[in-house]
Design a protein around this motif. Structure first.
Motif, PDB file in Angstrom:
ATOM      1  N   ALA A 117      69.280  27.239  47.087  1.00 28.78           N
ATOM      2  CA  ALA A 117      69.597  28.424  46.460  1.00 28.78           C
ATOM      3  C   ALA A 117      68.187  29.259  46.371  1.00 28.78           C
ATOM      4  CB  ALA A 117      69.924  28.077  44.882  1.00 28.78           C
ATOM      5  N   ARG A 119      66.560  30.515  44.192  1.00 28.03           N
ATOM      6  CA  ARG A 119      65.479  30.074  43.222  1.00 28.03           C
ATOM      7  C   ARG A 119      64.737  28.784  43.645  1.00 28.03           C
ATOM      8  NH1 ARG A 119      64.556  26.548  39.043  1.00 28.03           N
ATOM      9  NH2 ARG A 119      66.517  25.289  39.608  1.00 28.03           N
ATOM     10  N   ASP A 120      65.562  27.871  44.159  1.00 29.45           N
ATOM     11  CA  ASP A 120      64.801  26.499  44.786  1.00 29.45           C
ATOM     12  C   ASP A 120      63.884  26.939  46.122  1.00 29.45           C
ATOM     13  OD1 ASP A 120      65.806  25.200  42.773  1.00 29.45           O
ATOM     14  OD2 ASP A 120      67.663  24.724  43.858  1.00 29.45           O
ATOM     15  N   SER A 152      62.511  18.275  42.162  1.00 27.49           N
ATOM     16  CA  SER A 152      62.892  19.398  41.202  1.00 27.49           C
ATOM     17  C   SER A 152      64.227  20.182  41.637  1.00 27.49           C
ATOM     18  CB  SER A 152      61.516  20.297  40.893  1.00 27.49           C
ATOM     19  OG  SER A 152      61.468  20.992  42.141  1.00 27.49           O
ATOM     20  N   VAL A 153      64.066  20.177  43.194  1.00 29.69           N
ATOM     21  CA  VAL A 153      65.229  21.049  43.739  1.00 29.69           C
ATOM     22  C   VAL A 153      66.597  20.264  43.788  1.00 29.69           C
ATOM     23  CG1 VAL A 153      63.673  22.666  44.768  1.00 29.69           C
ATOM     24  CG2 VAL A 153      64.365  20.652  46.052  1.00 29.69           C
ATOM     25  N   ASP A 156      69.690  20.804  42.027  1.00 32.26           N
ATOM     26  CA  ASP A 156      70.392  22.092  42.151  1.00 32.26           C
ATOM     27  C   ASP A 156      71.442  22.262  43.369  1.00 32.26           C
ATOM     28  OD1 ASP A 156      69.171  22.871  39.839  1.00 32.26           O
ATOM     29  OD2 ASP A 156      67.766  23.779  40.752  1.00 32.26           O
ATOM     30  N   ASP A 158      74.390  21.520  46.015  1.00 37.73           N
ATOM     31  CA  ASP A 158      75.844  21.194  45.730  1.00 37.73           C
ATOM     32  C   ASP A 158      76.088  19.808  46.165  1.00 37.73           C
ATOM     33  OD1 ASP A 158      76.582  23.441  44.718  1.00 37.73           O
ATOM     34  OD2 ASP A 158      77.166  24.263  46.758  1.00 37.73           O
ATOM     35  N   HIS A 193      71.203  11.356  39.946  1.00 44.54           N
ATOM     36  CA  HIS A 193      71.876  12.637  40.301  1.00 44.54           C
ATOM     37  C   HIS A 193      73.151  12.021  41.534  1.00 44.54           C
ATOM     38  CE1 HIS A 193      68.840  14.971  38.351  1.00 44.54           C
ATOM     39  NE2 HIS A 193      68.098  14.084  39.062  1.00 44.54           N
TER      40      HIS A 193
END
Length: 822
Positions: A117, A119-120, A152-153, A156, A158, A193
């Motif tokens: 994304a 942002r990432d 951290s990424v 986010d 998929d 995750h």
């Protein structure tokens, strides 16, 4: 070293020779497809299956795990992902790899992926663009910061599949940050995750990866699994040896039966049989060759021995020596050496120019080595393991034992640094010319002491070391120029500190390691000689700078700083360091030249540290408060973080716990931004903050902050895991926390670890050792061992007075303890 030993940049390239050693093998078509039938693999590959986020594929050396990993990557990349944006990250480890290189590669792959994304993408781009700390701090281990950015990424995305081969082949822990457990971190991340993350690790069956993947699915690579692949592989190998054509079917069957799934064994067996194949197909020859088929060595170790024995019979004495030299450097170098570095190293050891090392290495080592990206490597990790094991038969044909090999390497590196070309270095070290004319300078400067400390005891090496330090030329160029220049590139652990502090801390640790190589009475004599040489040299540097550049020049200030650092490590001269720093502070306060403000920050930091060591906490507080308000220090400047952390410690010693908490929380935040949330530097602020919180009665919060350090201590105590270098100072603080919690036996045991380490590195008279002994005495008393505490304090007090002076707070404390015991 021969007169031309420095100039070898062109000595390692020559005419092209056989390509076996020059490229990586490729997976054969129609192999590795057995993995598609494994239920555990299919479950892991199913992105909808959140029950199987981690898969461990493991097996013995040379069973085809890397080729299998390549096939898996091809398989998952062929899949249609529908509406899901799928990222696949992969890494194949080798001896050059580190946790940082793995994570850096993943971030680069993410930036190239459409799955990321905006942002990432901005987070990673900003991370990459940040200016890393430079010459004001040594060193910067990016591993923890890279982990922060990577982890951290991940949530986010998929879906992300992470595939790593050969984590077990990362270099030994003695050259890696032992606190960073990449397999466990990756497995925990995938489990946390599971809806978006799939992790596949392929490795040998080793304990740390087994522990990291405990409870997760695993697939063992067995001989039965790879039987069909191995048969196809053997047939391909046989096609390279036309002399085996008459016996092709029988050779294939015999090798397949005996290989037990080991591809390297199969390669070496085929080559051995090709060397023994008769020139004709007569009945007598066939009978003789049948005996050869039956006599193939059964184990890989025996086959390696057979290859070396065969080599020894066909090589001249000088070729055997060259082979062993090459293998020694491949096995025991702290990091892989380039061909140019290896050629120079062998040149120094043998005092002979090696023309075209690449071709000669292939000639004398044959199928045992490969060359990748200009680096000599063992043909397989199993060869490294074989050579490092103790085989009685191996000693008859090889000279690569650990102690003797490090001895030869250490002698070579000392000889190299003692060469006249290093008596006065004229070329700028940062020029493009210097590494060309001195290709081994970086390795020798950083690691010669490491090899000494791992070398077999040898009086000739002792004599070489003593001679090196007896002449104030080469060793001065090494200590004052080469070592500080190359230190940021070191693979060895160096606790991060402001530049000058880190530089001299490391230098005196190296000195302690060299002293430990000697035996009494030479040990004390050598220690005194080195300390006197260091002191006299840096005193002369001050005089030279004042004479040449002026008594109030910036160069004079720098040399006063250096001299103060040297004095701080010499108990007899420790008190004189303050005068040098006060003089430097006075000079720099009136300086207006470019560079003066930054140098002034360094002077202030050093002066504050000296006041802290002397127990003058108010003076230190005054300087540190001025430092943190300095407009030149940005929030991401490590010097700001060090100043705030020090100010928190000083506030605690002054009894201002509220201010100490505020400062240490700020320092912890800055350390996380600069070094990473779980870095040793961040842990340092956490542990000191925990001590403050304990004094404030907030024990649960203190306990949580110390959990990482307590786990390191448990692993060190129970499993023998080496403590990270900077953990020793933090353990000192942990002992204080145990004391607050009235866990006196835990405190006693913790302080013993600290005292043992500090005695070993700094000696019994250094202030850091004395402080730890004092705390151990208090812990002994509190734990009920009054007699042990009394004896320790009686031995400690006169040494404290001598090193610290009568008015030091620690001296007063020990006197009070002894008075209360009578």
């Amino acid at each position: 070293m021969s007169g031309t030993a420095r100039k070898r940049a062109a000595s390692t390239t020559g005419a092209s020779s056989s390509g076996d050693q020059r490229g990586k093998r490729q997976r054969l078509p129609a192999t590795c497809e057995w993995i598609l039938r494994e239920a555990a693999y299919r479950s892991w590959k199913d992105i909808e299956n959140v029950e199987s986020p981690v898969l461990w594929i493991h097996g013995p050396p040379a069973c085809g795990k890397t080729f299998l990993t390549q096939f898996i990557l091809e398989d998952i990349q062929r899949e249609e992902t529908g509406a899901v944006t799928l990222a696949t990250l992969s890494y194949f480890c080798d001896a050059n790899s580190t946790p940082a290189s793995v994570l850096r590669s993943f971030l680069v792959q993410l930036l190239q992926s459409r799955a990321l994304a905006d942002r990432d993408r901005a987070i990673i781009t900003e991370f990459a663009a940040e200016v890393a700390p430079g010459d004001d701090v040594l060193p910067l281990d990016e591993t923890y910061r890279l982990w922060d950015a990577f982890s951290s990424v991940i949530p986010d995305l998929d879906c992300v599949r992470i595939v790593i081969d050969g984590l077990d082949e990362l270099p030994d822990n003695n050259a890696q940050p032992s606190a960073f457990d990449l397999p466990s971190r990756l497995a925990d991340l995938a489990r946390s995750h599971a809806a978006v993350t799939k992790l596949l690790l392929s490795s040998r069956t080793v304990s740390n990866i087994r522990r990291a993947t405990a409870g997760s699915a695993s697939i063992p690579v067995t001989a039965a699994s790879v039987q069909e692949d191995l048969e196809l592989f053997i047939q391909t190998e046989l096609a390279e040896h036309p002399g085996l054509n008459p016996w092709r079917r029988s050779v294939c069957a015999a090798v397949l039966e005996q290989a037990e799934g080991n591809f390297i064994w199969a390669v070496l067996a085929v080559k051995k049989l090709a060397e023994e194949a008769p020139l004709s197909a007569s009945l007598e020859d066939e009978e003789q060759f049948s005996e050869s088929l039956k006599s193939i060595p059964a184990s890989l170790d025996d086959l390696y021995l057979s290859v070396f024995s065969k080599q020894a019979a066909g090589l001249t004495r000088s070729q055997v020596l060259l082979r062993d030299q090459i293998l020694r450097w491949i096995l025991f170098a702290v990091r892989p050496l380039s061909l140019v570095e290896t050629a120079n190293a062998i040149d120094v050891e043998s005092n002979a120019f090696i023309q075209d090392l690449e071709a000669q290495a292939i000639e004398v080592c044959g199928s045992l080595i490969k060359i990748e990206n200009g680096v000599l490597k063992p043909v397989h990790h199993s060869l490294r393991e074989f050579l490092l094991r103790d085989h009685p038969a191996q000693k008859e044909i090889l000279s690569v034992e650990r102690g003797s090999s490090n001895l030869r390497i250490a002698k070579s590196l000392v000889t190299y640094l003692a060469h006249p070309s290093f008596s006065s270095i004229e070329d700028p070290l940062n020029s493009a010319h210097f590494p060309t004319t001195h290709p081994l300078a970086e390795y020798a400067s950083l690691y010669w002491v490491y090899h000494v400390s791992n070398a077999a005891y040898d009086t000739n090496l002792q004599a070489s070391i003593s001679q090196f330090f007896s002449k104030p030329t080469n060793w001065v160029e090494w200590a004052d120029k080469l070592l500080p220049h190359f230190l940021p590139r070191s693979r060895l652990q160096i606790p991060p500190r402001p530049f000058n502090t880190a530089r001299f801390l490391h230098l005196f640790i190296l000195k302690a390691q060299l002293v430990s190589y000697f035996k009494e009475p030479e040990k004390t004599a050598f220690a005194n000689m080195v300390e006197d040489s260091l002191r006299l040299t840096y005193e002369s540097f001050v005089a030279q700078a004042q004479s040449k550049s002026g008594p109030e020049s910036l160069e004079a200030v720098r040399r006063l700083l250096d001299l103060a650092e040297v004095y701080s490590w010499l108990p007899k001269y420790k008190s004189q360091g303050l005068a040098q720093l006060q003089a430097a502070s006075f000079i720099i306060s009136g300086a207006s030249e470019p560079g003066a403000p930054d140098l002034g920050i360094t002077v202030s930091q050093a002066l504050a540290d000296d006041y802290k060591r002397a127990g003058r906490y108010k003076d230190a507080q005054h300087i540190l408060e001025g430092l943190i308000s300095n407009a030149r220090l940005s929030s991401k400047d490590p010097r700001q973080m060090f100043a705030i952390d020090s100010l928190g410690w000083v506030a605690m010693r002054l009894g201002d716990m509220e201010a100490a908490q505020t400062y240490l929380e700020d320092a912890k935040t800055l350390a996380a931004q600069i070094y990473g949330t779980q870095s040793p530097m961040t842990l340092r602020s956490k542990v000191t903050l925990a001590e403050v919180l304990g004094k404030l009665g907030r024990h649960e919060e203190a306990e949580a902050l110390c959990s990482e350090l307590k786990e390191q201590l448990r692993q060190h105590r129970d499993d023998g895991v080496p403590l990270p270098k900077d953990s020793i100072s933090q353990l000192h603080t942990l002992g204080a926390i145990f004391m607050q919690e009235e866990k006196f036996r835990e405190a006693r045991d913790t302080y013993r670890v600290v005292v043992d380490d500090r005695r070993k590195i700094f000696g019994g008279e250094h202030g850091m050792t004395l402080g730890a002994e004092m705390q151990l005495g208090i812990a002994l008393e509190k734990s009920g061992d009054q007699e042990g505490a009394r004896k320790l304090f009686e031995n400690l007090l006169p040494r404290q007075v001598k090193a610290l002076g009568e008015n030091h707070p620690d001296v007063k404390l020990v006197k009070g303890e002894l008075e209360n015991m009578w």
